[in-house]
Design an enzyme around this catalytic site. Structure first.
Site, PDB file in Angstrom:
ATOM      1  N   ASP A 163      -3.460  -1.502   1.967  1.00  0.00           N
ATOM      2  CA  ASP A 163      -3.525  -0.380   2.248  1.00  0.00           C
ATOM      3  C   ASP A 163      -5.418  -0.732   3.340  1.00  0.00           C
ATOM      4  O   ASP A 163      -6.025  -0.979   2.887  1.00  0.00           O
ATOM      5  CB  ASP A 163      -4.235   0.938   1.904  1.00  0.00           C
ATOM      6  CG  ASP A 163      -4.214   2.057   2.288  1.00  0.00           C
ATOM      7  OD1 ASP A 163      -3.776   2.264   3.414  1.00  0.00           O
ATOM      8  OD2 ASP A 163      -5.410   2.726   2.112  1.00  0.00           O
TER       9      ASP A 163
ATOM     10  N   GLU B  20       0.846  -1.715   5.807  1.00  0.00           N
ATOM     11  CA  GLU B  20       0.634   0.018   6.125  1.00  0.00           C
ATOM     12  C   GLU B  20       0.179  -0.445   7.805  1.00  0.00           C
ATOM     13  O   GLU B  20      -0.696  -1.246   8.283  1.00  0.00           O
ATOM     14  CB  GLU B  20      -0.260   1.249   6.170  1.00  0.00           C
ATOM     15  CG  GLU B  20      -0.216   2.111   6.237  1.00  0.00           C
ATOM     16  CD  GLU B  20      -0.687   3.733   5.358  1.00  0.00           C
ATOM     17  OE1 GLU B  20      -1.627   4.286   6.295  1.00  0.00           O
ATOM     18  OE2 GLU B  20      -0.504   3.785   4.454  1.00  0.00           O
TER      19      GLU B  20
ATOM     20  N   ASP C  51      -7.404   4.968  -2.177  1.00  0.00           N
ATOM     21  CA  ASP C  51      -6.406   3.152  -1.285  1.00  0.00           C
ATOM     22  C   ASP C  51      -5.613   2.460  -2.105  1.00  0.00           C
ATOM     23  O   ASP C  51      -4.974   2.056  -1.588  1.00  0.00           O
ATOM     24  CB  ASP C  51      -8.093   2.654  -0.906  1.00  0.00           C
ATOM     25  CG  ASP C  51      -8.807   3.777  -0.060  1.00  0.00           C
ATOM     26  OD1 ASP C  51      -8.513   4.041   1.535  1.00  0.00           O
ATOM     27  OD2 ASP C  51      -9.823   3.888  -0.879  1.00  0.00           O
TER      28      ASP C  51
END
Length: 169
Positions: free
Chosen positions: A8, A66, A138
């Site tokens: 992330d 992502e 996160d």
């Protein structure tokens, strides 16, 4: 199944998780790289170096990250894209294949709907990986990306088997 590094990306905190994919994914590590308040190019270097160390230590075979979402703030989106680039470069430098997933794809794979909030992701990642206690947001997102990739890879593998047994393409 493969060992997967989930990322992330962020310009202040980059979450990462390494899981063993499979029918029931298992966690190897779930954590964050917290970046100091230094100039932006230095932070990008720290993301690259930190993830290079994670790759060397945990030896993942694949990376999932992502995708950048379109933001109202162009400067923030650009910084996020550059953080993604630093993470992708760390994987590419070690020869890892990289797969990209949207936040909606990750949320659907983890929670079952594409508009889940952070708390739902954290809770479900903890449940899926057997983590007791809270998970930093996160880091949970990074684990979610890795789990999403494991699900997609298993489905693709099954489809290849089905295609090969039916003779269809």
């Amino acid at each position: 199944m493969a060992r997967i590094l989930g990322i992330d990306p962020g310009s202040t905190i980059t979450g990462f998780a390494v899981i063993e994919g499979g029918a029931t994914p298992t966690m190897c590590v779930i954590d964050c790289i917290r970046l100091p308040r230094v100039d932006f190019p230095a932070r990008l270097g720290l993301i690259f170096e930190g993830l290079t160390r994670v790759i060397q230590q945990y030896r993942p075979e694949e990376m999932a990250i992502e995708n950048v979402f379109v933001s109202k703030n162009a400067a923030s989106a650009l910084k996020l894209g550059q953080a993604r680039g630093a993470a992708i470069c760390a994987a590419a430098a070690r020869g890892l294949p990289v797969s990209e997933y949207t936040a909606t794809q990750v949320k659907q794979a983890i929670v079952g709907r594409g508009h889940a909030d952070k708390r739902q992701i954290q809770h479900m990642v903890g449940m899926l990986l057997g983590v007791a206690g809270p998970i930093q947001a996160d880091a949970a997102d990074a684990a979610g990306v890795a789990i999403c990739h494991a699900h997609h890879a298993r489905t693709a593998s099954r489809m290849r088997v089905a295609v090969s047994t039916t003779g269809r393409r």
